[in-house]
Enzyme design. Structure first.
Site, PDB file in Angstrom:
ATOM      1  N   ASP A   1       9.572   8.592  -1.714  1.00 36.19           N
ATOM      2  CA  ASP A   1       8.361   8.218  -2.422  1.00 36.19           C
ATOM      3  C   ASP A   1       8.750   7.668  -3.786  1.00 36.19           C
ATOM      4  O   ASP A   1       9.339   8.392  -4.592  1.00 36.19           O
ATOM      5  CB  ASP A   1       7.428   9.421  -2.590  1.00 36.19           C
ATOM      6  CG  ASP A   1       5.987   9.013  -2.850  1.00 36.19           C
ATOM      7  OD1 ASP A   1       5.783   8.149  -3.727  1.00 36.19           O
ATOM      8  OD2 ASP A   1       5.077   9.531  -2.188  1.00 36.19           O
TER       9      ASP A   1
ATOM     10  N   SER B   1      -4.287   2.919  11.635  1.00 32.59           N
ATOM     11  CA  SER B   1      -5.580   3.284  11.064  1.00 32.59           C
ATOM     12  C   SER B   1      -6.681   2.795  11.995  1.00 32.59           C
ATOM     13  O   SER B   1      -6.513   1.776  12.683  1.00 32.59           O
ATOM     14  CB  SER B   1      -5.759   2.653   9.684  1.00 32.59           C
ATOM     15  OG  SER B   1      -7.079   2.844   9.208  1.00 32.59           O
TER      16      SER B   1
ATOM     17  N   TYR C   1      -5.282  -4.368   4.344  1.00 29.59           N
ATOM     18  CA  TYR C   1      -4.964  -3.079   4.968  1.00 29.59           C
ATOM     19  C   TYR C   1      -5.204  -3.143   6.474  1.00 29.59           C
ATOM     20  O   TYR C   1      -4.380  -2.692   7.276  1.00 29.59           O
ATOM     21  CB  TYR C   1      -5.823  -2.003   4.316  1.00 29.59           C
ATOM     22  CG  TYR C   1      -5.580  -0.581   4.776  1.00 29.59           C
ATOM     23  CD1 TYR C   1      -4.544   0.168   4.238  1.00 29.59           C
ATOM     24  CD2 TYR C   1      -6.396   0.008   5.734  1.00 29.59           C
ATOM     25  CE1 TYR C   1      -4.322   1.470   4.637  1.00 29.59           C
ATOM     26  CE2 TYR C   1      -6.189   1.311   6.148  1.00 29.59           C
ATOM     27  CZ  TYR C   1      -5.156   2.037   5.595  1.00 29.59           C
ATOM     28  OH  TYR C   1      -4.942   3.333   6.011  1.00 29.59           O
TER      29      TYR C   1
ATOM     30  N   ALA D   1      -2.552  -5.259   8.216  1.00 33.45           N
ATOM     31  CA  ALA D   1      -1.276  -4.550   8.262  1.00 33.45           C
ATOM     32  C   ALA D   1      -1.272  -3.498   9.358  1.00 33.45           C
ATOM     33  O   ALA D   1      -0.291  -3.344  10.097  1.00 33.45           O
ATOM     34  CB  ALA D   1      -0.981  -3.913   6.908  1.00 33.45           C
ATOM     35  N   LYS D   2      -2.365  -2.761   9.476  1.00 36.28           N
ATOM     36  CA  LYS D   2      -2.433  -1.699  10.478  1.00 36.28           C
ATOM     37  C   LYS D   2      -2.541  -2.256  11.887  1.00 36.28           C
ATOM     38  O   LYS D   2      -2.030  -1.652  12.841  1.00 36.28           O
ATOM     39  CB  LYS D   2      -3.603  -0.767  10.171  1.00 36.28           C
ATOM     40  CG  LYS D   2      -3.435   0.014   8.860  1.00 36.28           C
ATOM     41  CD  LYS D   2      -2.106   0.736   8.765  1.00 36.28           C
ATOM     42  CE  LYS D   2      -2.051   1.698   7.589  1.00 36.28           C
ATOM     43  NZ  LYS D   2      -0.708   2.328   7.445  1.00 36.28           N
TER      44      LYS D   2
ATOM     45  N   ARG E   1      -5.468  10.608  -1.873  1.00 35.13           N
ATOM     46  CA  ARG E   1      -5.654   9.628  -2.954  1.00 35.13           C
ATOM     47  C   ARG E   1      -6.239   8.322  -2.450  1.00 35.13           C
ATOM     48  O   ARG E   1      -6.926   7.612  -3.177  1.00 35.13           O
ATOM     49  CB  ARG E   1      -4.308   9.326  -3.619  1.00 35.13           C
ATOM     50  CG  ARG E   1      -3.761  10.398  -4.521  1.00 35.13           C
ATOM     51  CD  ARG E   1      -2.650   9.815  -5.380  1.00 35.13           C
ATOM     52  NE  ARG E   1      -1.625   9.127  -4.608  1.00 35.13           N
ATOM     53  CZ  ARG E   1      -0.792   8.208  -5.082  1.00 35.13           C
ATOM     54  NH1 ARG E   1      -0.865   7.842  -6.351  1.00 35.13           N
ATOM     55  NH2 ARG E   1       0.127   7.639  -4.313  1.00 35.13           N
TER      56      ARG E   1
END
Length: 303
Positions: A39, A153, A166, A169-170, A201
């Site tokens: 990370d 996702s 997003y 990408a998923k 987050r």
């Protein structure tokens, strides 16, 4: 039921300093795995760096008697992906499990999103998955063993307004996972996708007041199964959200055959073309691509 453990296994987990990745790292370490806690400590928009989150998880694992090493390299570049895998091999001599969980969010409608914000999100999610997988795959082939878990996702399956980067990408993660499952099959490498739902987050700015309990720890067991040597599936997607675990998959209608078509015939037959009675499932492994072709060719042959 006998406890499913990871003694002797080495796991790399990206985005493991907080949230879902932290839950995965703590679970696998508690079950005996040595863990690379990767990370870089960036914000949810991918800005800044902070070695603290990764080191805090490492300290927590070590305090409980486990083995862990921190990595702050970024998945967003090929060099970063290689450095993450090198950290595992350097510290523990091998890489058995790869969980790509790293992710950032940059929101914006299609009409407004900047090209830079589109590319930056793909760099972390989708290209990041390739970068770490590309670095890990030769080690897994040599060892004739590997377990890869990519993070998809429901946004990648169904879309969601305001996060086209997003969602794209998923969606791309599905193709990457399927190819890894096919190419890995002769080498005892299994590749699957987790579609997680948890309040972390990444949910900042969303109204979650009506959500049921959605903790990262509720997702971690499904990831633990996919990471285990007894995992019996490859090229599949598991949903884990609010206590529900399910399989997500792609299906096709039977379709309609004509030796030639006009635009008008497509319009006239659209209900039959779209009909989901006796829908078809072509699992990627062992040969979903070929099974699809065989079905289409059979309709043409038998006309």
């Amino acid at each position: 039921m006998e406890e499913m453990r990871f003694d002797g296994r080495v796991a790399v987990i990206t985005g493991a300093g907080r949230g879902l990745g932290r839950a995965y790292a703590l679970l696998l370490a508690a079950r005996g795995a040595a863990v690379i806690v990767n990370d870089p400590g960036v914000s949810m928009q991918g800005e800044g760096t902070d070695a603290g989150p990764a080191q805090a998880v490492v300290d927590e694992i070590r305090a409980a008697g486990g083995k862990a090493v921190a990595s702050t390299a970024s998945v967003a570049t090929p060099e970063g992906g290689q450095a993450i895998i090198d950290a595992a091999v350097g510290a523990f001599g091998r890489i058995d499990i790869l969980i790509h969980n790293a992710g950032i969010v940059r929101r914006g409608a299609i009409a407004d999103l900047s090209p830079a914000d589109f590319e930056t999100v793909l760099d972390v999610h989708l290209r990041g998955a390739f970068h770490v997988m590309r670095a890990a795959f030769p080690h897994m082939i040599a060892a004739n063993y590997g377990r890869i878990i990519l993070t998809g996702s429901i946004n990648g399956l169904y879309g969601n307004a305001g996060v086209v980067n997003y969602s794209v990408a998923k969606s791309g993660m599905i193709g990457l996972c399927n190819v890894a499952a096919l190419e890995g099959a002769p080498h005892n490498i299994r590749s699957n996708i987790i579609l997680p739902g948890a309040v972390t987050r990444m949910a900042e700015g969303l109204d979650t007041s009506a959500y049921p309990p959605m903790e990262p720890e509720q997702v971690a067991p499904a990831v633990g199964y996919l990471a285990h040597e007894d995992c019996a599936i490859s090229g599949e997607m598991l949903v884990a959200m609010a206590g529900r675990v399910a399989r997500a998959y792609v299906m096709e209608s039977q379709g309609v055959y004509r030796p030639d078509w006009s635009i008008e015939q497509i319009a006239a037959d659209m209900d039959a073309i779209r009909a989901t009675d006796d829908a078809l499932l072509f699992p990627p492994v062992p040969d979903g691509h070929l099974a699809h072709l065989r079905h289409s060719f059979a309709m043409a042959r038998d006309g």
